[in-house]
Design an enzyme around this catalytic site. Structure first.
Site, PDB file in Angstrom:
ATOM      1  CE  LYS A  92      -9.152   0.328  -9.917  1.00 27.75           C
ATOM      2  NZ  LYS A  92      -8.692   0.374  -8.639  1.00 27.75           N
ATOM      3  CE  LYS A 104     -11.946   1.789  -2.418  1.00 26.10           C
ATOM      4  NZ  LYS A 104     -11.137   1.151  -3.322  1.00 26.10           N
ATOM      5  CB  THR A 188      -1.990  -3.201  -5.402  1.00 20.97           C
ATOM      6  OG1 THR A 188      -3.285  -3.852  -5.042  1.00 20.97           O
ATOM      7  CG2 THR A 188      -2.357  -1.835  -6.040  1.00 20.97           C
TER       8      THR A 188
HETATM    9  P1  NAD Z   1      -1.891   1.904   2.801  1.00 22.78           P
HETATM   10  O1  NAD Z   1      -2.747   2.515   3.783  1.00 22.78           O
HETATM   11  O2  NAD Z   1      -0.931   0.654   3.050  1.00 22.78           O
HETATM   12  O3  NAD Z   1      -0.557   3.034   2.477  1.00 22.78           O
HETATM   13  C1  NAD Z   1      -1.041   4.558   2.318  1.00 22.78           C
HETATM   14  C2  NAD Z   1       0.526   5.067   2.192  1.00 22.78           C
HETATM   15  O4  NAD Z   1       0.250   6.454   1.678  1.00 22.78           O
HETATM   16  C3  NAD Z   1       1.256   5.412   3.617  1.00 22.78           C
HETATM   17  O5  NAD Z   1       2.536   4.974   3.404  1.00 22.78           O
HETATM   18  C4  NAD Z   1       0.800   6.446   4.249  1.00 22.78           C
HETATM   19  O6  NAD Z   1       1.794   7.040   4.887  1.00 22.78           O
HETATM   20  C5  NAD Z   1       0.939   7.315   2.966  1.00 22.78           C
HETATM   21  N1  NAD Z   1       0.388   8.645   2.692  1.00 22.78           N
HETATM   22  C6  NAD Z   1      -0.883   9.006   3.350  1.00 22.78           C
HETATM   23  N2  NAD Z   1      -1.124  10.319   3.102  1.00 22.78           N
HETATM   24  C7  NAD Z   1      -0.077  10.786   2.422  1.00 22.78           C
HETATM   25  C8  NAD Z   1       0.293  12.024   1.832  1.00 22.78           C
HETATM   26  N3  NAD Z   1      -0.623  13.015   2.039  1.00 22.78           N
HETATM   27  N4  NAD Z   1       1.316  12.112   1.165  1.00 22.78           N
HETATM   28  C9  NAD Z   1       2.280  10.836   0.935  1.00 22.78           C
HETATM   29  N5  NAD Z   1       2.020   9.589   1.387  1.00 22.78           N
HETATM   30  C10 NAD Z   1       0.711   9.894   2.142  1.00 22.78           C
HETATM   31  O7  NAD Z   1      -2.611   1.892   1.360  1.00 22.78           O
HETATM   32  P2  NAD Z   1      -2.539   1.430  -0.014  1.00 22.78           P
HETATM   33  O8  NAD Z   1      -3.271   0.101  -0.088  1.00 22.78           O
HETATM   34  O9  NAD Z   1      -0.977   1.349  -0.302  1.00 22.78           O
HETATM   35  O10 NAD Z   1      -3.179   2.279  -0.902  1.00 22.78           O
HETATM   36  C11 NAD Z   1      -2.443   3.484  -1.450  1.00 22.78           C
HETATM   37  C12 NAD Z   1      -3.105   3.849  -2.826  1.00 22.78           C
HETATM   38  O11 NAD Z   1      -3.215   2.908  -3.745  1.00 22.78           O
HETATM   39  C13 NAD Z   1      -4.710   4.385  -2.572  1.00 22.78           C
HETATM   40  O12 NAD Z   1      -5.023   5.351  -3.435  1.00 22.78           O
HETATM   41  C14 NAD Z   1      -5.559   3.055  -2.726  1.00 22.78           C
HETATM   42  O13 NAD Z   1      -6.834   3.264  -3.070  1.00 22.78           O
HETATM   43  C15 NAD Z   1      -4.784   2.356  -3.966  1.00 22.78           C
HETATM   44  N6  NAD Z   1      -5.168   0.983  -4.155  1.00 22.78           N
HETATM   45  C16 NAD Z   1      -4.597   0.154  -3.129  1.00 22.78           C
HETATM   46  C17 NAD Z   1      -5.223  -0.981  -3.579  1.00 22.78           C
HETATM   47  C18 NAD Z   1      -4.851  -2.203  -2.414  1.00 22.78           C
HETATM   48  O14 NAD Z   1      -4.913  -3.350  -2.525  1.00 22.78           O
HETATM   49  N7  NAD Z   1      -4.208  -1.970  -1.401  1.00 22.78           N
HETATM   50  C19 NAD Z   1      -5.707  -1.449  -4.723  1.00 22.78           C
HETATM   51  C20 NAD Z   1      -5.806  -0.526  -5.556  1.00 22.78           C
HETATM   52  C21 NAD Z   1      -5.550   0.507  -5.264  1.00 22.78           C
END
Ligand code: NAD
Length: 430
Positions: A92, A104, A188
């Site tokens: 990335k 990570k 993001t």
């Molecule tokens: P977060 O903790 O803010 O939110 C996660 C969300 O997913 C929550 O709404 C939770 O209820 C939901 N969730 C959890 N398990 C679930 C399931 N089994 N089915 C459906 N929903 C479910 O996390 P985030 O930061 O929004 O991250 C979400 C994804 O994005 C992850 O894969 C993370 O690695 C990726 N990501 C996040 C960032 C960032 O800056 N936050 C950057 C790049 C990638």
């Protein structure tokens, strides 16, 4: 038996290698993490008892700069998962041409069961355990699933206490008051939105006629839902860990976000309410949501959501991966065969690490940017790299995922060439 997440992640690398000419040394390096650390994290609980949690930090590759990557708090965190996420971060950062390698971290726990004070002690204890492994020029932390700005603030503070020196650049995604960047919270989602803006017109899709379903309503998914709704897209379904809601006419996303925020319980620092509690809409399971007949599907929760088991239920024509690794490599092949376009995580969700990089630059220069300046730089970077990857995919007639890996591998290969000189000396080769 199904592959480990890391074995599956590595398959993307193997596919892309057919389209690049880089030395075997580079490839060999990329097959293994540079360093992995497993730690036991002691935490004094509110009732006086002591609990030991398991934590990890992986520095996958630092050819292009210090390693960079989030910290996840989740019951499924394992070394295999953290290593896979660090592997993806390596690519990335290269895709976006950021001067970083991939890292990570994570702790295996359900953070919703801890009080706020227990969470703070856990976060500080994690930093005590990994302090010698990280640093602003070595390995830089950021938020991920179930970690947020407050937790990043505790981590930065703890590192500064250990080093006896305020060190904001060791952690990004901090609160603004502690050296965070404007725009990091929504970065993001904003980055994913810019990628969609660059891609969808190529398929003659206009917002008003495009339906969208989003799995995951957290930092990434909820903000993206709001940006898309504001731009006129019809967001018809959203979900979180407890389930989802669907309305054919489109959902009122600002109200759902407000509902989730205002009804939150006070336990720890997490939102306790669920989108399922909004009853005026049809309730759907996460599995149903993935199978909805929409134009665009956005997995924004966790990895391995679309697998060989459910891939044939997918009806969306375009998938934008906001979560890391939501589609297994076997499912990927089926989607490609079915003519479904997948826009990969290492491009689509790279807005987070890009603004983390901006935060790190601001911390080191001491000069802070406005939200407009951050978003303008983010937009430029996301669109520029999206267009480059699109061109690679068109020229080589390969998927956007493989094109993104090819793009990253070329940059990694270039940097490794310089390091390669040192390898020759170390190995005594001519
Ligand atoms: P977060 O903790 O803010 O939110 C996660 C969300 O997913 C929550 O709404 C939770 O209820 C939901 N969730 C959890 N398990 C679930 C399931 N089994 N089915 C459906 N929903 C479910 O996390 P985030 O930061 O929004 O991250 C979400 C994804 O994005 C992850 O894969 C993370 O690695 C990726 N990501 C996040 C960032 C960032 O800056 N936050 C950057 C790049 C990638």
């Amino acid at each position: 038996m199904s592959d480990s997440l890391f074995t599956d992640a590595s398959k993307r690398l193997e596919t892309a290698l057919k389209y690049v000419s880089i030395s075997d040394d580079v490839i060999e390096h990329l097959k293994y993490p540079k360093a992995s650390l497993s730690v036991s994290i002691p935490v004094r609980m509110d009732d006086g008892s002591l609990r030991i949690f398991q934590g990890y930090r992986v520095r996958y590759d630092d050819t292009r700069g210090p390693t960079k990557g989030g910290v996840r708090y989740h019951p499924n965190v394992s070394l295999d998962e953290v290593q896979s996420l660090a592997f993806w971060m390596t690519f990335k950062c290269a895709v976006l041409n950021l001067p970083y390698g991939g890292g990570k971290g994570g702790i295996t726990l359900n953070p919703k069961t801890l009080s706020r004070m227990e969470l703070e002690r856990l976060s500080r204890s994690y930093i005590d355990a990994i302090a010698d492994f990280i640093g602003p020029d070595v390995d830089i932390l950021a938020p991920d699933v179930y970690t947020n700005a407050m937790i990043m603030g505790w981590m930065m503070d703890q590192y500064s206490i250990i080093r006896r020196q305020i060190t904001p650049a060791v952690v990004t995604g901090k609160p603004i008051a502690m050296g965070g960047s404007a725009g990091r919270d929504g970065a993001t989602a904003t980055g994913a939105f810019f990628t969609m803006e660059a891609i969808l017109p190529k398929f003659d899709l206009i917002p008003q006629e495009t339906t969208v379903a989003i799995q995951g309503f957290g930092k990434a998914g909820a903000v993206l839902a709001e940006l898309l709704a504001k731009a006129g897209y019809r967001v018809v379904a959203v979900s979180d860990s407890q389930g989802g809601i669907y309305a054919k006419k489109g959902l009122d996303i600002p109200s759902i976000r407000q509902y989730k925020t205002t009804t939150q319980g006070v336990k720890a620092v997490y939102c306790q309410s669920s989108v399922c509690n909004i009853v005026e809409h049809e309730i759907v399971s996460n599995e149903d949501l993935l199978a909805l007949d929409v134009d665009v599907l956005i997995p924004a929760a966790l990895e391995n959501q679309i697998t060989e088991d459910n891939v044939d239920t997918i009806k969306a024509k375009y998938i934008f991966e906001v979560a890391n690794g939501p589609i297994t490599s076997a499912a990927d092949k089926r989607l490609e065969a079915k003519g479904i376009y997948v826009f990969p995580d290492i491009l689509v969700n790279a807005g987070g690490v890009t603004v983390s990089y901006f935060e790190w630059v601001q911390n080191r220069s001491g000069l802070y940017w406005s939200l407009e300046e951050v978003n303008q730089r983010l937009r430029q970077k996301m669109i520029e790299e999206t267009e480059k990857i699109w061109s690679v995919s068109q020229e080589l007639a390969i998927s956007m995922r493989t094109a993104a890996y090819v793009h990253a591998l070329n940059r990694l290969g270039e940097a490794r060439k310089v390091k390669g000189t040192r390898d020759y000396y170390v190995n005594g080769k001519d």
